[in-house]
Write an enzyme that holds these catalytic residues in place. Structure first.
Site, PDB file in Angstrom:
ATOM      1  N   HIS A  24       0.845  -1.193   0.000  1.00 27.06           N
ATOM      2  CA  HIS A  24       0.000   0.000   0.000  1.00 27.06           C
ATOM      3  C   HIS A  24       0.878   1.240   0.000  1.00 27.06           C
ATOM      4  O   HIS A  24       1.832   1.326   0.774  1.00 27.06           O
ATOM      5  CB  HIS A  24      -0.901   0.004   1.241  1.00 27.06           C
ATOM      6  CG  HIS A  24      -1.690   1.259   1.386  1.00 27.06           C
ATOM      7  ND1 HIS A  24      -2.409   1.812   0.352  1.00 27.06           N
ATOM      8  CD2 HIS A  24      -1.861   2.100   2.439  1.00 27.06           C
ATOM      9  CE1 HIS A  24      -2.999   2.918   0.761  1.00 27.06           C
ATOM     10  NE2 HIS A  24      -2.675   3.121   2.020  1.00 27.06           N
ATOM     11  N   HIS A  35       0.680   5.821  -0.977  1.00 28.22           N
ATOM     12  CA  HIS A  35      -0.052   7.004  -1.454  1.00 28.22           C
ATOM     13  C   HIS A  35       0.808   7.688  -2.516  1.00 28.22           C
ATOM     14  O   HIS A  35       0.919   8.914  -2.534  1.00 28.22           O
ATOM     15  CB  HIS A  35      -0.316   7.990  -0.318  1.00 28.22           C
ATOM     16  CG  HIS A  35      -1.087   7.410   0.825  1.00 28.22           C
ATOM     17  ND1 HIS A  35      -1.014   7.921   2.106  1.00 28.22           N
ATOM     18  CD2 HIS A  35      -1.946   6.370   0.887  1.00 28.22           C
ATOM     19  CE1 HIS A  35      -1.799   7.211   2.913  1.00 28.22           C
ATOM     20  NE2 HIS A  35      -2.374   6.259   2.201  1.00 28.22           N
ATOM     21  N   ASP A  51       1.755  -4.562 -20.774  1.00 26.28           N
ATOM     22  CA  ASP A  51       2.593  -5.661 -20.288  1.00 26.28           C
ATOM     23  C   ASP A  51       2.280  -6.008 -18.830  1.00 26.28           C
ATOM     24  O   ASP A  51       2.026  -7.168 -18.490  1.00 26.28           O
ATOM     25  CB  ASP A  51       4.078  -5.252 -20.341  1.00 26.28           C
ATOM     26  CG  ASP A  51       4.635  -5.135 -21.749  1.00 26.28           C
ATOM     27  OD1 ASP A  51       3.997  -5.621 -22.702  1.00 26.28           O
ATOM     28  OD2 ASP A  51       5.726  -4.549 -21.878  1.00 26.28           O
ATOM     29  N   HIS A  84      -7.912   7.827  -1.853  1.00 22.98           N
ATOM     30  CA  HIS A  84      -7.001   7.258  -0.866  1.00 22.98           C
ATOM     31  C   HIS A  84      -5.623   6.981  -1.452  1.00 22.98           C
ATOM     32  O   HIS A  84      -4.688   7.740  -1.221  1.00 22.98           O
ATOM     33  CB  HIS A  84      -7.645   5.999  -0.269  1.00 22.98           C
ATOM     34  CG  HIS A  84      -6.833   5.371   0.812  1.00 22.98           C
ATOM     35  ND1 HIS A  84      -7.258   4.302   1.548  1.00 22.98           N
ATOM     36  CD2 HIS A  84      -5.587   5.646   1.265  1.00 22.98           C
ATOM     37  CE1 HIS A  84      -6.330   3.968   2.422  1.00 22.98           C
ATOM     38  NE2 HIS A  84      -5.308   4.757   2.259  1.00 22.98           N
ATOM     39  N   TYR A 139       8.466 -13.099 -21.969  1.00 18.87           N
ATOM     40  CA  TYR A 139       9.497 -12.128 -21.599  1.00 18.87           C
ATOM     41  C   TYR A 139      10.318 -12.608 -20.401  1.00 18.87           C
ATOM     42  O   TYR A 139       9.817 -13.302 -19.530  1.00 18.87           O
ATOM     43  CB  TYR A 139       8.816 -10.799 -21.257  1.00 18.87           C
ATOM     44  CG  TYR A 139       9.749  -9.717 -20.793  1.00 18.87           C
ATOM     45  CD1 TYR A 139      10.464  -8.959 -21.700  1.00 18.87           C
ATOM     46  CD2 TYR A 139       9.906  -9.466 -19.445  1.00 18.87           C
ATOM     47  CE1 TYR A 139      11.320  -7.966 -21.268  1.00 18.87           C
ATOM     48  CE2 TYR A 139      10.758  -8.476 -19.008  1.00 18.87           C
ATOM     49  CZ  TYR A 139      11.461  -7.734 -19.919  1.00 18.87           C
ATOM     50  OH  TYR A 139      12.304  -6.753 -19.481  1.00 18.87           O
TER      51      TYR A 139
HETATM   52 ZN   LIG Z   1      -3.392   4.710   3.063  1.00 16.13          ZN
END
Ligand SMILES: [Zn+2]
Length: 224
Positions: A95, A97, A120, A160, A214
């Protein structure tokens, strides 16, 4: 792989988030499923990236509850845990930002496929997930409902930021890096005029080649 080795890998992968400029302060986290066990390793909450190590990674069950140690896990642990419970093929979750990708999320706009590199890696658009408040399972549900059956390993959660998945934590980190790269170029292309979408048949051909041909293979294979 031992739990110790996985702790070292997850701690070290956080260095890639800072190396590629995907995080500010302590916002951003990597986790990995402990292979064959209902456990995950994730970043502790609020610890500086420079201070992350195998020893302070937090071992949690797949409800996000720590099973040893005194440190609290990342505040995003519930979302990571939900993904591991719902998607057994996922071995790593990231995660961030990251700026450009989150700018698309702020507008609630998926990133159309303008670039061969995006075809790709993501097999088409990078989708937007629903708005969801932290706490409980809402973020995890939004990630899973958006990515289930989708080629993209990245979702832009509205207002978010980015969540990525992969068979390993390293693959999920790569997806987070590539998502930000694509978001930046798509933003610049949009600022300069109207980018040209790639035809679906070409996206399909690029995705198939990249996913199946690839890279380094044990036996001779085409490369570029
Ligand atoms: Zn967050």
């Amino acid at each position: 792989m031992t739990e110790r080795e996985l702790r070292e890998i997850v701690a070290r992968l956080h260095g890639e988030l800072t190396r590629y400029g995907l995080v500010a302060w302590t916002a951003g986290n990597v986790s990995a499923r402990v292979p064959g066990r209902d456990l995950m390793v994730i970043k502790p909450s609020g610890v500086d990236y420079d201070d992350l190590s195998a020893d302070n990674m937090v071992l949690c069950d797949l409800d996000g509850v720590p099973v040893e140690g005194d440190l609290s896990p990342s505040s995003d642990t519930a979302a990571h845990a939900y993904v591991y419970r719902a998607m057994p093929e996922v071995g790593g979750v990231v995660h961030t930002h990251s700026t450009y990708a989150t700018a698309w999320a702020a507008r609630g706009e998926s990133i159309p496929c303008y670039l061969t590199a995006q075809a790709d890696e993501f097999g088409g658009e990078i989708p937007v997930g629903p708005f969801a408040l932290i706490g409980g399972d809402d973020i995890g549900k939004g990630i899973v409902s958006t990515l289930t059956g989708h080629r993209s390993p990245a979702v832009l959660m509205r207002n978010h930021g980015v969540f990525t998945i992969g068979p390993t934590a390293r693959a999920a980190v790569k997806a987070a890096v590539m998502c930000e790269d694509v978001a930046r170029t798509a933003h610049l292309a949009r600022a300069l005029g109207q980018p040209i979408p790639i035809a679906q048949a070409d996206i399909d051909a690029l995705y198939d080649r990249y996913q199946n041909v690839y890279g380094q293979r044990p036996s001779p294979a085409p490369s570029s």
